[in-house]
Design a protein around this motif. Structure first.
Motif, PDB file in Angstrom:
ATOM      1  N   ALA A  72      34.197  38.866  33.694  1.00 61.53           N
ATOM      2  CA  ALA A  72      32.932  38.799  34.420  1.00 61.53           C
ATOM      3  C   ALA A  72      33.125  38.737  35.931  1.00 61.53           C
ATOM      4  O   ALA A  72      32.211  39.070  36.690  1.00 61.53           O
ATOM      5  CB  ALA A  72      32.136  37.585  33.953  1.00 61.53           C
ATOM      6  N   LEU A  73      34.296  38.318  36.398  1.00 57.55           N
ATOM      7  CA  LEU A  73      34.558  38.266  37.834  1.00 57.55           C
ATOM      8  C   LEU A  73      34.373  39.637  38.474  1.00 57.55           C
ATOM      9  O   LEU A  73      33.912  39.733  39.620  1.00 57.55           O
ATOM     10  CB  LEU A  73      35.985  37.758  38.087  1.00 57.55           C
ATOM     11  N   ASN A  74      34.688  40.687  37.733  1.00 58.50           N
ATOM     12  CA  ASN A  74      34.607  42.041  38.278  1.00 58.50           C
ATOM     13  C   ASN A  74      33.503  42.887  37.649  1.00 58.50           C
ATOM     14  O   ASN A  74      33.376  44.066  37.981  1.00 58.50           O
ATOM     15  CB  ASN A  74      35.946  42.765  38.096  1.00 58.50           C
ATOM     16  N   THR A  75      32.711  42.293  36.763  1.00 59.15           N
ATOM     17  CA  THR A  75      31.694  43.100  36.072  1.00 59.15           C
ATOM     18  C   THR A  75      30.292  42.527  36.142  1.00 59.15           C
ATOM     19  O   THR A  75      29.318  43.278  36.041  1.00 59.15           O
ATOM     20  CB  THR A  75      32.063  43.271  34.585  1.00 59.15           C
ATOM     21  N   LEU A  76      30.149  41.218  36.308  1.00 57.52           N
ATOM     22  CA  LEU A  76      28.839  40.588  36.198  1.00 57.52           C
ATOM     23  C   LEU A  76      28.174  40.460  37.562  1.00 57.52           C
ATOM     24  O   LEU A  76      28.676  39.755  38.444  1.00 57.52           O
ATOM     25  CB  LEU A  76      28.992  39.202  35.569  1.00 57.52           C
ATOM     26  N   PRO A  77      27.057  41.132  37.798  1.00 60.20           N
ATOM     27  CA  PRO A  77      26.359  40.987  39.090  1.00 60.20           C
ATOM     28  C   PRO A  77      25.913  39.540  39.308  1.00 60.20           C
ATOM     29  O   PRO A  77      25.583  38.833  38.357  1.00 60.20           O
ATOM     30  CB  PRO A  77      25.149  41.923  38.944  1.00 60.20           C
TER      31      PRO A  77
END
Length: 380
Positions: free
Chosen positions: A206-211
């Motif tokens: 999620a660090l690189n995918t979750l807005p």
């Protein structure tokens, strides 16, 4: 001529059925029919009839009514009859194809419905803050750690910076913050199951995918926390936000103000922060006594900048130098620009792991290297 037209029509329908490839039975039927049609080119030269013993099964003969039939006289089906049967077969095949298409569409709708029902971040999860499965994108799900306790809840854990004896968040590895190439690091299972939360170095997909819009920091073992609202516009992940930001000079610039938390103003604590500054910053460049920002070895100096979240902390090794003196040493979560350790912390230089605002607030009470001193980073 009419019979020949029927033969050609049967051949066309047969090819159509063959292309549909619906069932092995239809293919067998067509193969037998195709063998018979192959003999029609010799129909004009055949003198046989149903009474001709020379006629072989599968060859064309002429019956007493002048109709083309199989040489096997037990089968008196005319070409017109076969044409009708084949038309019915084609209609059946088309119906079967429509059923299959409807089944595929139904499966797609069911999958889409499951994705809609699946929470897309922790703000849609209700219950405890043990691991929950959320949809990070249209194709995959992932177990995440959700925090429902602090500042209204709905927080998704994306990273942990821990003094656990492992040099993870170092300057050479600073792309761990920004690059999805290393999707995950560490595990939430062992620590989360114990109820004490994730303590070791950790990175979630999620660090690189979750807005995100808001960021929450929870320190351990103290439990002191700080949240910052509207850091981003909600269009990018925290990793992308850091990548787009690059390194920043914050001289005469303000950061993101503290929105909520248990970071209470205290004379002892606030004295460790330049100008009692509780704001959040990212990717801070170093500025020494001359109050000029620089990177690397510019101006024949060694920079101690910080990549990722950082606070404007007073550096105790150089008395009275504020602001932004060695932010990598003083108030970062790692990476620190100078050195190969997470916080540029070594016994030789007298610097202990700062773990963000932990050292400056006197919160790192666990033994060094034990993973007891750590900072959990959440987004919402």
């Amino acid at each position: 001529e009419r019979e020949r037209e029927q033969v050609f029509r049967i051949s066309e329908l047969g090819d159509s059925v063959l292309n549909m490839s619906v069932s092995f039975t239809l293919l067998v039927l067509y193969s037998a029919l195709h063998g018979w049609l192959g003999a029609t080119a010799r129909a004009d030269s055949l003198a046989g009839s149903c009474g001709n013993p020379a006629g072989a099964a599968g060859e064309v003969a002429v019956n007493s009514e002048g109709q083309l039939v199989l040489a096997d006289c037990h089968n008196t089906t005319t070409l017109g009859g076969l044409l009708d049967q084949l038309e019915q077969l084609k209609s059946t095949v088309q119906q079967q194809q429509q059923v299959l298409q409807h089944q595929e569409q139904l499966q797609q709708l069911q999958q889409h419905q499951q994705q809609l029902l699946q929470p897309h971040d922790c703000s849609a999860v209700r219950g405890s803050d043990l691991p929950n499965h959320i949809t990070l994108n249209a194709a995959s799900t992932a177990a995440v750690y959700c925090d429902m306790e602090h500042d209204g809840g709905g927080w998704t854990l994306v990273a942990v910076s821990s003094d656990d004896g492992q040099e993870t968040w170092t300057w050479p590895n600073r792309t761990l913050w920004t690059s999805p190439d290393v999707a995950t690091l560490g595990s939430i299972d062992a620590d989360a199951a114990s109820g004490v939360g994730v303590q070791r170095d950790y990175k979630a997909a999620a660090l690189n995918t979750l807005p995100f819009r808001d960021v929450l920091f929870v320190h351990a073992p103290s439990g002191v926390w700080a949240s910052y609202h509207n850091v981003s516009d909600g269009s990018v992940s925290l990793g992308t936000f850091l990548q787009q930001l690059s390194m920043q000079c914050y001289l005469n610039r303000s950061g993101h103000p503290l929105s909520a938390g248990t970071w209470q103003h205290n004379r002892t604590w606030d004295s460790r922060f330049c100008f009692n500054d509780t704001a959040l910053y990212f990717n801070a460049m170093d500025a020494d006594q001359d109050h000029v920002c620089y990177l690397g070895t510019e101006q024949h100096k060694i920079a101690n900048g910080a990549f990722g979240p950082v606070w404007n902390v007073y550096h105790g090794l150089e008395q009275g130098v504020c602001p932004w003196n060695d932010p990598g040493y003083a108030g970062s979560l790692g990476p620190c620009e100078y050195g190969v350790t997470e916080y540029c912390a070594t016994a030789a230089n007298g610097v202990l792991a700062n773990v963000g605002f932990g050292a400056a607030l006197g919160l790192n009470t666990a033994p060094p290297g034990s993973a007891g001193n750590n900072m959990r980073v959440f987004v919402r």
